[in-house]
Scaffold this motif. Structure first.
Motif, PDB file in Angstrom:
ATOM      1  N   THR A   1      24.000 133.133  11.368  1.00  0.00           N
ATOM      2  CA  THR A   1      23.043 132.209  11.952  1.00  0.00           C
ATOM      3  C   THR A   1      21.696 132.903  12.164  1.00  0.00           C
ATOM      4  N   ASP A   2      20.625 132.134  12.024  1.00  0.00           N
ATOM      5  CA  ASP A   2      19.280 132.700  12.227  1.00  0.00           C
ATOM      6  C   ASP A   2      18.877 132.611  13.690  1.00  0.00           C
ATOM      7  N   VAL A   3      19.615 131.760  14.431  1.00  0.00           N
ATOM      8  CA  VAL A   3      19.242 131.521  15.821  1.00  0.00           C
ATOM      9  C   VAL A   3      19.935 132.549  16.707  1.00  0.00           C
ATOM     10  N   LEU A   4      19.162 133.404  17.347  1.00  0.00           N
ATOM     11  CA  LEU A   4      19.750 134.396  18.239  1.00  0.00           C
ATOM     12  C   LEU A   4      19.012 134.405  19.570  1.00  0.00           C
TER      13      LEU A   4
ATOM     14  N   TYR B   1      31.485 160.810  11.355  1.00  0.00           N
ATOM     15  CA  TYR B   1      31.226 159.533  10.696  1.00  0.00           C
ATOM     16  C   TYR B   1      30.264 159.692   9.543  1.00  0.00           C
ATOM     17  N   LYS B   2      30.326 158.733   8.633  1.00  0.00           N
ATOM     18  CA  LYS B   2      29.410 158.740   7.485  1.00  0.00           C
ATOM     19  C   LYS B   2      28.909 157.313   7.250  1.00  0.00           C
ATOM     20  N   ILE B   3      27.784 157.232   6.582  1.00  0.00           N
ATOM     21  CA  ILE B   3      27.273 155.906   6.221  1.00  0.00           C
ATOM     22  C   ILE B   3      27.970 155.469   4.933  1.00  0.00           C
ATOM     23  N   ALA B   4      28.520 154.267   4.950  1.00  0.00           N
ATOM     24  CA  ALA B   4      29.238 153.738   3.787  1.00  0.00           C
ATOM     25  C   ALA B   4      28.576 152.423   3.364  1.00  0.00           C
ATOM     26  N   PRO B   5      28.951 151.907   2.195  1.00  0.00           N
ATOM     27  CA  PRO B   5      28.367 150.624   1.778  1.00  0.00           C
ATOM     28  C   PRO B   5      28.683 149.497   2.767  1.00  0.00           C
ATOM     29  N   ARG B   6      27.899 148.456   2.675  1.00  0.00           N
ATOM     30  CA  ARG B   6      28.141 147.284   3.523  1.00  0.00           C
ATOM     31  C   ARG B   6      29.554 146.742   3.305  1.00  0.00           C
ATOM     32  N   ARG B   7      30.140 146.165   4.343  1.00  0.00           N
ATOM     33  CA  ARG B   7      31.444 145.505   4.213  1.00  0.00           C
ATOM     34  C   ARG B   7      31.196 144.035   3.907  1.00  0.00           C
ATOM     35  N   GLN B   8      31.947 143.524   2.940  1.00  0.00           N
ATOM     36  CA  GLN B   8      31.759 142.123   2.549  1.00  0.00           C
ATOM     37  C   GLN B   8      32.040 141.177   3.714  1.00  0.00           C
ATOM     38  N   GLY B   9      31.200 140.191   3.864  1.00  0.00           N
ATOM     39  CA  GLY B   9      31.464 139.159   4.877  1.00  0.00           C
ATOM     40  C   GLY B   9      30.871 139.444   6.249  1.00  0.00           C
ATOM     41  N   ASP B  10      30.274 140.640   6.440  1.00  0.00           N
ATOM     42  CA  ASP B  10      29.693 140.952   7.750  1.00  0.00           C
ATOM     43  C   ASP B  10      28.375 140.205   7.953  1.00  0.00           C
ATOM     44  N   VAL B  11      28.200 139.611   9.138  1.00  0.00           N
ATOM     45  CA  VAL B  11      26.897 139.026   9.454  1.00  0.00           C
ATOM     46  C   VAL B  11      25.993 140.132   9.988  1.00  0.00           C
ATOM     47  N   VAL B  12      24.696 139.993   9.787  1.00  0.00           N
ATOM     48  CA  VAL B  12      23.748 141.052  10.167  1.00  0.00           C
ATOM     49  C   VAL B  12      23.771 141.267  11.685  1.00  0.00           C
ATOM     50  N   ALA B  13      23.599 140.182  12.417  1.00  0.00           N
ATOM     51  CA  ALA B  13      23.486 140.312  13.866  1.00  0.00           C
ATOM     52  C   ALA B  13      23.995 139.050  14.539  1.00  0.00           C
ATOM     53  N   ILE B  14      24.722 139.224  15.623  1.00  0.00           N
ATOM     54  CA  ILE B  14      25.102 138.072  16.446  1.00  0.00           C
ATOM     55  C   ILE B  14      25.333 138.529  17.880  1.00  0.00           C
ATOM     56  N   TYR B  15      24.768 137.786  18.809  1.00  0.00           N
ATOM     57  CA  TYR B  15      25.065 138.002  20.224  1.00  0.00           C
ATOM     58  C   TYR B  15      24.904 136.680  20.967  1.00  0.00           C
ATOM     59  N   ALA B  16      25.507 136.642  22.145  1.00  0.00           N
ATOM     60  CA  ALA B  16      25.679 135.370  22.848  1.00  0.00           C
ATOM     61  C   ALA B  16      24.545 135.053  23.798  1.00  0.00           C
ATOM     62  N   ASP B  17      24.256 133.779  23.921  1.00  0.00           N
ATOM     63  CA  ASP B  17      23.571 133.281  25.111  1.00  0.00           C
ATOM     64  C   ASP B  17      24.702 132.880  26.058  1.00  0.00           C
ATOM     65  N   THR B  18      24.773 133.519  27.208  1.00  0.00           N
ATOM     66  CA  THR B  18      25.916 133.273  28.106  1.00  0.00           C
ATOM     67  C   THR B  18      25.531 132.424  29.318  1.00  0.00           C
TER      68      THR B  18
END
Ligand code: WQD
Length: 344
Positions: free
Chosen positions: A137-140, A294-311
């Motif tokens: 979602t674009d709305v955050l 830890y190491k940086i690895a390729p993106r995981r398929q299906g991950d959304v960039v960012a999401i957090y709640a309005d609570t």
């Protein structure tokens, strides 16, 4: 129904991660509980932990919620007026490989619970939903009004379908329901007697971190550092499992005390704050005074960039707010990991 049944809650999936923490918080709040689980993705470790924390036995039945006859016997044997339905499969990747397994299990069990609630006149249900229903979602931050997106996984789709089943059931019956949309539940009880027990290689970030710190896993892969976020890694809203458990107590209390404004309600359960994967890793290192491989690895398929709640809605209507700091939560996750390793 006896008077006490008003404050008795059936907890399905009670041996699991969120279920076990919720049993503790329900008992702390003066509720009686009945727990069921078929140990399909758990064992009795957390149930025993709950009993140790609360200092008494938990009424428990080993039942698969998909088994209608067994569930009917349970409804005939115990007088609970409310249900919290946790029992479900939850591995996103597996659900894409085996959609029918997920649809059969997650939907059949929920239909059984709702049908039996109707048949035996039980009043209130809290359903474990997920922020996954919002998709990309674009709305955050996301509010409960943010439109749901088509689910990427079958797991996510079962959450959307079950929300709809609950909405329609509530509209046509006396049952009242609350769907709680969890963001990313992490951490463990401060006693370290209960916590998350993933089977095999963990899919989720925090169990992978703790297992890497304890040497069970060699190295954490951070999936992507080229996302359009300040440090390039994905952003999530990590909610402490004890805080999350308390949200269930607030939701049940709201219905038991007739304070619900509608018969079907939805609440986001998060902290309202986004944290990136790299921030979380460095916070884990700092609070627990260790270095994580830890190491940086390729993106995981299906991950959304960012999401957090309005609570806001949960804060106002449930009178609930996440309280534990992310530092304390990450310390509890590490304490639990060490406890579990010492037992093995
Ligand atoms: C968090 C972040 C990964 C593992 C899932 C479900 C959701 C909910 C909670 C479950 C992401 C990154 C992860 C790793 C990493 N339901 N990561 N290395 O995907 O936000 O949500 O779990 O029952 O419905 O979709 O959680 O913990 O898997 O990932 O870098 O080894 O950590 O890419 O950005 P997610 P997660």
């Amino acid at each position: 129904m006896a008077k006490d049944s008003k404050r008795t809650v059936l907890v399905t999936g009670g041996a699991g991660f969120i279920g076990s923490h919720t049993l503790v918080e329900l008992i702390n709040a003066g509720f009686e509980v009945v727990a069921v689980d078929n140990f399909s993705n758990s064992d009795d470790t957390c149930l025993k932990g709950v009993e140790q924390i609360v200092g008494r036995k938990i009424p428990f039945e080993n039942i698969d919620c998909c088994d209608y006859e067994a569930m009917e016997k349970l409804f005939q044997s115990y007088e609970f007026d409310s249900v919290i339905h946790f029992a479900a499969f939850k591995a996103v990747g597996e659900s894409v490989e085996m959609p029918l397994k997920y649809y059969r299990n997650n939907i059949t069990s929920f239909l059984n619970v709702l049908e039996l609630m109707q048949k035996y006149n039980r009043s209130n249900i809290v359903f474990s939903s997920s922020a996954t229903v919002y998709g990309e979602t674009d709305v955050l931050p996301v509010t409960e009004q943010t439109p749901r997106m088509p689910a990427i996984s079958s797991y996510g789709n079962t959450k959307q379908i079950c929300e709809d089943i609950l909405r329609d059931t509530v509209a046509s019956s006396k049952i009242r329901g609350i769907a709680l949309r969890y963001f990313n539940p992490i951490g463990a009880h401060p006693s370290a007697l209960i916590g998350e027990l993933p089977r095999g290689v963990p899919n989720n970030l925090v169990p992978f971190i703790t297992q890497t710190a304890s040497g069970v896993r060699e190295c954490l892969s951070v999936f992507g550092n080229d996302y359009p976020t300040p440090d390039g890694s994905c952003i999530r809203d990590y909610i402490d499992v004890v805080d999350l458990a308390k949200a269930h107590v607030s939701a049940i209390s709201r219905m038991v005390e007739d304070k619900n404004k509608q018969n079907y309600e939805i609440f986001n359960v998060g902290t309202g704050k986004g944290t990136s994967v790299l921030e979380l890793v460095s916070m884990f290192e700092k609070v627990n005074n260790l270095k994580l491989n830890y190491k940086i690895a390729p993106r995981r398929q299906g991950d959304v960039v960012a999401i957090y709640a309005d609570t806001t809605l949960a804060n106002i209507e449930l009178g609930w707010k996440a309280e534990r700091s992310l530092e304390d939560t990450l310390a509890s996750a590490w304490k639990w990991e060490q406890y579990i390793r010492s037992k093995k």
